[in-house]
Design a protein around this motif. Structure first.
Motif, PDB file in Angstrom:
ATOM      1  N   ALA A  62       1.048  -1.231  -0.047  1.00 45.40           N
ATOM      2  CA  ALA A  62      -0.041   0.083  -0.094  1.00 45.40           C
ATOM      3  C   ALA A  62       0.840   1.280   0.007  1.00 45.40           C
ATOM      4  O   ALA A  62       0.497   2.386  -0.683  1.00 45.40           O
ATOM      5  CB  ALA A  62      -0.804   0.035   1.156  1.00 45.40           C
ATOM      6  N   ASP A  63       2.213   1.078   0.731  1.00 45.15           N
ATOM      7  CA  ASP A  63       2.929   2.451   0.866  1.00 45.15           C
ATOM      8  C   ASP A  63       3.504   2.637  -0.595  1.00 45.15           C
ATOM      9  O   ASP A  63       3.940   3.681  -0.937  1.00 45.15           O
ATOM     10  CB  ASP A  63       3.990   2.385   1.954  1.00 45.15           C
ATOM     11  N   ILE A  64       3.957   1.541  -1.109  1.00 47.70           N
ATOM     12  CA  ILE A  64       4.548   1.713  -2.412  1.00 47.70           C
ATOM     13  C   ILE A  64       3.639   2.255  -3.474  1.00 47.70           C
ATOM     14  O   ILE A  64       3.916   3.069  -4.162  1.00 47.70           O
ATOM     15  CB  ILE A  64       4.956   0.240  -2.970  1.00 47.70           C
ATOM     16  N   TYR A  65       2.441   1.908  -3.604  1.00 46.63           N
ATOM     17  CA  TYR A  65       1.218   2.382  -4.381  1.00 46.63           C
ATOM     18  C   TYR A  65       0.960   3.789  -4.148  1.00 46.63           C
ATOM     19  O   TYR A  65       0.876   4.667  -4.972  1.00 46.63           O
ATOM     20  CB  TYR A  65      -0.047   1.505  -4.237  1.00 46.63           C
ATOM     21  N   LYS A  66       0.993   4.156  -2.789  1.00 41.78           N
ATOM     22  CA  LYS A  66       0.724   5.522  -2.274  1.00 41.78           C
ATOM     23  C   LYS A  66       1.919   6.533  -2.868  1.00 41.78           C
ATOM     24  O   LYS A  66       1.449   7.474  -3.345  1.00 41.78           O
ATOM     25  CB  LYS A  66       0.455   5.672  -0.749  1.00 41.78           C
ATOM     26  N   THR A  68       3.884   5.974  -5.112  1.00 41.17           N
ATOM     27  CA  THR A  68       3.901   6.080  -6.674  1.00 41.17           C
ATOM     28  C   THR A  68       2.911   7.013  -7.319  1.00 41.17           C
ATOM     29  O   THR A  68       3.076   7.726  -8.217  1.00 41.17           O
ATOM     30  CB  THR A  68       3.716   4.648  -7.368  1.00 41.17           C
ATOM     31  N   GLU A  69       1.545   6.881  -6.701  1.00 34.39           N
ATOM     32  CA  GLU A  69       0.483   7.572  -7.515  1.00 34.39           C
ATOM     33  C   GLU A  69       0.353   9.147  -6.865  1.00 34.39           C
ATOM     34  O   GLU A  69      -0.043   9.675  -7.761  1.00 34.39           O
ATOM     35  CB  GLU A  69      -0.805   6.793  -6.805  1.00 34.39           C
ATOM     36  N   THR A  70       1.082   9.395  -5.557  1.00 35.36           N
ATOM     37  CA  THR A  70       1.023  10.642  -5.209  1.00 35.36           C
ATOM     38  C   THR A  70       2.094  11.429  -5.132  1.00 35.36           C
ATOM     39  O   THR A  70       2.026  12.572  -5.020  1.00 35.36           O
ATOM     40  CB  THR A  70       0.016  10.754  -3.783  1.00 35.36           C
ATOM     41  N   GLY A  71       3.193  10.933  -4.763  1.00 34.63           N
ATOM     42  CA  GLY A  71       4.510  11.415  -4.739  1.00 34.63           C
ATOM     43  C   GLY A  71       4.603  11.811  -3.269  1.00 34.63           C
ATOM     44  O   GLY A  71       5.843  12.385  -2.939  1.00 34.63           O
ATOM     45  N   ILE A  72       3.918  11.297  -2.299  1.00 33.33           N
ATOM     46  CA  ILE A  72       3.894  11.579  -0.975  1.00 33.33           C
ATOM     47  C   ILE A  72       5.524  11.268  -0.390  1.00 33.33           C
ATOM     48  O   ILE A  72       6.083   9.981  -1.055  1.00 33.33           O
ATOM     49  CB  ILE A  72       3.044  10.750  -0.007  1.00 33.33           C
ATOM     50  N   PRO A  73       6.093  12.070   0.124  1.00 35.27           N
ATOM     51  CA  PRO A  73       7.609  11.646   0.752  1.00 35.27           C
ATOM     52  C   PRO A  73       7.652  10.567   1.620  1.00 35.27           C
ATOM     53  O   PRO A  73       6.741  10.201   2.257  1.00 35.27           O
ATOM     54  CB  PRO A  73       7.970  12.997   1.524  1.00 35.27           C
ATOM     55  N   VAL A  74       8.756   9.598   1.339  1.00 34.56           N
ATOM     56  CA  VAL A  74       8.775   8.254   2.191  1.00 34.56           C
ATOM     57  C   VAL A  74       8.958   8.714   3.519  1.00 34.56           C
ATOM     58  O   VAL A  74       8.378   8.007   4.358  1.00 34.56           O
ATOM     59  CB  VAL A  74       9.849   7.339   1.696  1.00 34.56           C
ATOM     60  N   GLN A  75       9.439   9.943   3.678  1.00 33.57           N
ATOM     61  CA  GLN A  75       9.726  10.187   5.320  1.00 33.57           C
ATOM     62  C   GLN A  75       8.233  10.526   5.737  1.00 33.57           C
ATOM     63  O   GLN A  75       8.010  10.432   7.180  1.00 33.57           O
ATOM     64  CB  GLN A  75      10.563  11.439   5.449  1.00 33.57           C
TER      65      GLN A  75
END
Length: 296
Positions: A62-66, A68-75
């Motif tokens: 889910a985090d990988i998709y999120k 990828t889709e939104t660009g939300i910083p991994v931090q």
């Protein structure tokens, strides 16, 4: 969303390829694996053939998709970022501390050492503290300093205060516009990573920056130079005579910031410094007569 990987290595390969195919940084896969599996990078490599924990698969995917889709910083996904070897909580209210800003801290510490100030009682203020990364780091690296930190955002100060508490850093936090909350203090060192992006540059920024970084900490009027004008004006108005003024800058702003400082504060000499990538990203200004340059 179901994926067919069964081992840690297969999960890493799938996530890296998926991110790359969608024009995202493949290294995000490792960061998220380390977070979800509570492993170091070395452990990921050593235990790559181990089965991927079934109970953690959905949240990792889910985090990988999120991202990828939104660009939300991994931090933001993992809730923390590393700065100067320490972990700071981060969120949508603060900028994620960048590795380049560590070099600004290094410059301040070099200045203190070069001028023989390592045992002296110093008053330091971090302007626009955000997550508190600069202020907490300086406090922890040199415990004899009295560190102040200001920010106009109450939300940012909440995050910074939390980080200071978690790390055991002694920092005095105040809400307000740059130096205004500490106008009565005789400050020895001023350090700041202020907003310096011009509004005209908005269309050139990545979705990760535009959608998830607080615009208050990014953008400034006067082609991105407004914060430097304000800081210099406040130094003059409050009759401050800091030994050092250290600022992070945009890579095309060096000469402009140098001119703002030297014109507004005639007793100071400003030097533009490059980061490890060779880009001019810092300005250090110090008294022409009383102290030495922050570089060796």
């Amino acid at each position: 969303m179901e994926q067919s990987f069964t081992t840690i290595q297969e999960a890493r390969q799938w996530a890296s390829l998926f991110l790359k195919e969608h024009q995202r940084e493949p290294g995000v896969a490792d960061w998220l694996l380390e977070h979800h599996l509570n492993m170091s990078y070395t452990q990921l490599m050593a235990y790559g053939r181990d089965p991927f924990p079934h109970e953690k698969k959905d949240s990792f995917v889910a985090d990988i998709y999120k991202h990828t889709e939104t660009g939300i910083p991994v931090q933001h996904l993992i809730g923390e970022a590393e700065f100067y070897g320490r972990r700071f909580d981060v969120n949508a209210d603060v900028l994620v501390p960048r590795p380049e800003t560590e070099e600004l801290v290094e410059g301040v510490l070099r200045f203190i050492e070069k001028n023989g100030l390592t045992s002296e009682y110093l008053k330091v203020v971090d302007l626009g503290t955000g997550s508190g990364a600069i202020a907490c780091t300086l406090s922890l690296e040199l415990e004899h300093m009295d560190v102040y930190a200001t920010d106009i955002s109450s939300q940012a100060l909440g995050t910074a205060t939390h980080n200071a508490h978690q790390l055991g850093a002694k920092v005095n936090f105040y809400q307000g516009d740059f130096l205004a909350p500490v106008a009565g203090e005789a400050i020895d060192i001023i350090v700041s990573n202020p907003p310096y992006i011009s509004h005209a540059e908005l269309k050139e920024l990545s979705d990760t920056v535009v959608q998830f970084d607080p615009h208050l900490a990014l953008f400034a009027d006067a082609e991105g130079l407004a914060a430097y004008h304000t800081i210099v004006s406040q130094i003059k108005s409050y009759h401050l005579t800091p030994m050092l003024i250290a600022c992070e800058i945009g890579h095309l702003q060096g000469e402009s910031v140098k001119e703002i400082i030297e014109t507004g504060l005639p007793g100071y000499h400003a030097e533009v410094r490059s980061d490890i990538n060779g880009k001019p990203r810092m300005v250090f200004a110090y008294s022409k007569t009383s102290v030495k340059s922050p570089d060796y």
